[in-house]
Design a protein around this motif. Structure first.
Motif, PDB file in Angstrom:
ATOM      1  N   VAL A  57      21.375  23.263   0.234  1.00  0.00           N
ATOM      2  CA  VAL A  57      21.054  21.886  -0.167  1.00  0.00           C
ATOM      3  C   VAL A  57      19.774  21.471   0.555  1.00  0.00           C
ATOM      4  O   VAL A  57      19.306  22.154   1.464  1.00  0.00           O
ATOM      5  CB  VAL A  57      22.205  20.902   0.153  1.00  0.00           C
ATOM      6  CG1 VAL A  57      23.448  21.250  -0.637  1.00  0.00           C
ATOM      7  CG2 VAL A  57      22.516  20.883   1.645  1.00  0.00           C
ATOM      8  N   THR A 111      19.940  26.020  -5.902  1.00  0.00           N
ATOM      9  CA  THR A 111      20.970  25.001  -5.724  1.00  0.00           C
ATOM     10  C   THR A 111      20.394  23.744  -5.083  1.00  0.00           C
ATOM     11  O   THR A 111      20.831  22.633  -5.387  1.00  0.00           O
ATOM     12  CB  THR A 111      22.151  25.524  -4.886  1.00  0.00           C
ATOM     13  OG1 THR A 111      21.674  25.972  -3.611  1.00  0.00           O
ATOM     14  CG2 THR A 111      22.863  26.645  -5.591  1.00  0.00           C
ATOM     15  N   THR A 170      20.417  16.393  -9.723  1.00  0.00           N
ATOM     16  CA  THR A 170      21.664  15.681 -10.009  1.00  0.00           C
ATOM     17  C   THR A 170      21.579  14.238  -9.530  1.00  0.00           C
ATOM     18  O   THR A 170      21.950  13.305 -10.248  1.00  0.00           O
ATOM     19  CB  THR A 170      22.859  16.390  -9.341  1.00  0.00           C
ATOM     20  OG1 THR A 170      22.955  17.713  -9.856  1.00  0.00           O
ATOM     21  CG2 THR A 170      24.156  15.648  -9.592  1.00  0.00           C
ATOM     22  N   GLY A 221      20.630  20.267  -7.003  1.00  0.00           N
ATOM     23  CA  GLY A 221      21.267  19.160  -6.299  1.00  0.00           C
ATOM     24  C   GLY A 221      20.396  17.909  -6.279  1.00  0.00           C
ATOM     25  O   GLY A 221      20.890  16.793  -6.487  1.00  0.00           O
TER      26      GLY A 221
END
Length: 199
Positions: free
Chosen positions: A89, A130, A137, A134
């Motif tokens: 992240v 990712t 999102t 993230g």
């Protein structure tokens, strides 16, 4: 004259994402955008930062770069974020800033703005994808318009083939020509679509 006001917002511990942001700024300015280079506030204790030579050196090097504010977020009609990957992240410093944006989100002031993101990790499979997904999102929650590079130019393949956003292996050295080309393409593409959205 471009109608794009781009905030290039980054966090960089050792300098990689700062260098990425600088390349993006130059490309976006060349594409006609009005650009602000901004860093997110450091949240690590000063003793920790000063205890590592490379971290302290980067902080000193960028001491004159302004920290991003809510006013900058309102001013911009496009955003390009760049931050390192931490365990798949984005770095907590960037997330901490994003977590302050609730009031702007609630007022719709982050919606309908073009956004893209970049990242780095120590190795090629260190969680870059990712991290970018993230971030996207979160930006979907804002109502922002994602402008990922996709496979829209051969430079994407030359730089490692990440369609979500430019990602580099952080070596502490200069960025490769391939990575710089991918960053420039991503920045130009963001400016192009931000201009269309804003018109």
């Amino acid at each position: 004259m471009s109608n794009v006001r781009l905030a290039v917002i980054y966090y960089s511990t050792y300098g990689t994402n700062h260098r990425m942001a600088q390349v993006a700024v130059e490309a976006a300015q060349t594409a006609g955008a009005e650009v602000r280079l901004l860093k997110v506030p450091e949240t690590a204790p000063a003793g920790v930062v000063n205890g590592q030579d490379a971290w302290r050196a980067q902080a000193e090097l960028t001491a004159d770069v302004p920290e991003v504010t809510h006013a900058d977020m309102e001013w911009a009609n496009a955003y390009l974020f760049s931050a390192p990957t931490r365990y798949g992240v984005s770095a907590s410093q960037l997330r901490a800033f994003i977590d302050t944006l609730g009031p702007l989100w609630a007022e719709g002031k982050l919606a309908n703005k073009a956004v893209s993101a970049m990242t780095s990790a120590q190795n090629a499979h260190g969680g870059q994808e990712t991290t970018l997904i993230g971030l996207y999102t979160t930006m979907i929650h804002w109502g922002a318009i994602i402008v990922a590079p996709g496979y829209t130019d051969p430079v994407i393949y030359a730089a490692g083939g990440n369609p979500y956003g430019t990602s580099v292996s952080a070596t502490g050295g200069p960025l490769s020509e391939e990575s710089q080309a991918a960053i420039r393409h991503q920045a130009r593409r963001l400016v192009e679509f931000a201009g269309k959205i804003a018109s």
